[in-house]
Design a protein around this motif. Sequence first.
Motif, PDB file in Angstrom:
ATOM      1  N   TYR A  73      15.662  22.296 -17.577  1.00  0.00           N
ATOM      2  CA  TYR A  73      16.125  23.329 -18.499  1.00  0.00           C
ATOM      3  C   TYR A  73      17.624  23.228 -18.721  1.00  0.00           C
ATOM      4  O   TYR A  73      18.111  23.199 -19.845  1.00  0.00           O
ATOM      5  CB  TYR A  73      15.768  24.704 -17.949  1.00  0.00           C
ATOM      6  N   LYS A  74      18.363  23.142 -17.612  1.00  0.00           N
ATOM      7  CA  LYS A  74      19.821  23.045 -17.688  1.00  0.00           C
ATOM      8  C   LYS A  74      20.239  21.810 -18.481  1.00  0.00           C
ATOM      9  O   LYS A  74      21.125  21.855 -19.324  1.00  0.00           O
ATOM     10  CB  LYS A  74      20.393  22.946 -16.266  1.00  0.00           C
ATOM     11  N   GLU A  81      23.813  20.358 -26.842  1.00  0.00           N
ATOM     12  CA  GLU A  81      25.209  20.471 -27.249  1.00  0.00           C
ATOM     13  C   GLU A  81      25.786  19.105 -27.605  1.00  0.00           C
ATOM     14  O   GLU A  81      26.526  18.953 -28.565  1.00  0.00           O
ATOM     15  CB  GLU A  81      26.032  21.111 -26.135  1.00  0.00           C
ATOM     16  N   ASN A  82      25.423  18.114 -26.761  1.00  0.00           N
ATOM     17  CA  ASN A  82      25.944  16.768 -27.011  1.00  0.00           C
ATOM     18  C   ASN A  82      25.397  16.174 -28.292  1.00  0.00           C
ATOM     19  O   ASN A  82      26.043  15.356 -28.927  1.00  0.00           O
ATOM     20  CB  ASN A  82      25.583  15.834 -25.848  1.00  0.00           C
TER      21      ASN A  82
END
Lengths: 292, 171
Positions: A73-74, A81-82
């Motif tokens: 999940y993290k 985002e990347n």
Amino acid sequence: MPSFFSNKKLIVLLTSLIVLIALISYSLKEGTRATWIEQFVQDVVGGFQYVVNVPARYAAGFFQNVNDIENAYKENKRLKENLANYASVEQENRDLTSQNKELKAQLDLKNDPSLSDYTKYSATLIGRSYDQWNQLLTLDKGKVNGIKNGMPVITSGKRLIGRISKVGNFTSKVSLISNDQNVNQISAMIHPKNGGAIFGMIEGYDQNKGTLLFGKIPIKAKVKKGQEVTTSGLSGKYSQGLVIGTVTSVSTDQYGLTKTAQVKPAADLDHLNYVLVIDKKTQVSFDGGKGN
Amino acid sequence: MKQSKIFILLFLLFLIQGTVMPLFPFNRVGTNIQIVPEFVFIVLLMLTFFGSPNWGLKYAVLFGFLTDIVYASVLGVYAFCLTLTVYLVYAISKWVNMNIAMTVLLTVAGVCMLEFGVYVVYLMIGVTDQQFDLFLQFRLLPTICLNAVFTMLIYYPFRRFFEKLSDGIGK
């Protein structure tokens, strides 16, 4: 009352001490190749290791999977985002590649492979020293598969983990960069965003901190935390552009003439399964550099 | 036939030390902690205690050299330290009454001696430069714990196994 050492036992002890010292000095000799006995034993044991390793990896893989699910999940969040940057980076990459090709064509470099070209051999880890003083791995590929002494070993993403130190016919041993004995003298460099490359040498490994020592950096060089350290390919042993790690701290060395940086290895040296052994296409001629 | 049984057992443990143990996540607790499985050594000690000391020493030399060739870069260190430690612990064991507590105590003492012996030799020839206090704290303590637990687990089956074997071959 039985004594600890009778006369005869003392002689045996002393003789074996002499044999020990002889063996140690023999194996510490620089650039020693594996004798046929060593190769034979290594290959035979390697075969059994291979058999034991397959079920063991499955079992260990299960634990790894549980771990991965927790982190997924993290990781997903971060990757999203990347991803925003991805398209622009790809475009830039394409432009640069075509530009590079054109320039090379102009310079007539087409048939001259650059320092960073290499062929890959994939190998599986079948064993590892259990005492953590010797940082050695055993791979399931050997001379028969084209592995030679001194080849660099990497993991995915061109992250350097070590180099081949002993080759058997069907197995080979890798000395990791975290090995104290022969870590010295990997020529490395930092490529800052602006300005020229900074050159230096990887000189040792700090077992307690888990970092490599990147020494012989010119005192005026601007080395910062977070910069990426790669191999420079200048020594002719490692190809250019293999990622070694990132700088975690910088200090001036004891004489105040050069700087030393702590470099955290990019590869996770504790959890390796599959590795790539690479062979440079160009063999830079060097005769003097025996062993390390 | 009985010889080969012991050999296969020791060889299997030898393989497990190098291939299975590094795969499992128990050494991920901290970056500094080093847990070293010395299963072959423990079984060798039990073989000298309850089976035949003669065989124990012979196998100590053999597996010492195997460790040196397969898992270490310098030859001879493990062969020497392993054999010497097995002999010394065996010499002590002759004076005490063997039960489970005593066996665990002796194996723990043996693991300490072996680790310390190898550490001193490796320090001298420069294979490691670990400081002594870190060696005690991060290496010796966790290693002792793992190996003591292993000894307790294998004590009863292995004692029976070796005693049965030694009836056949004599001391």
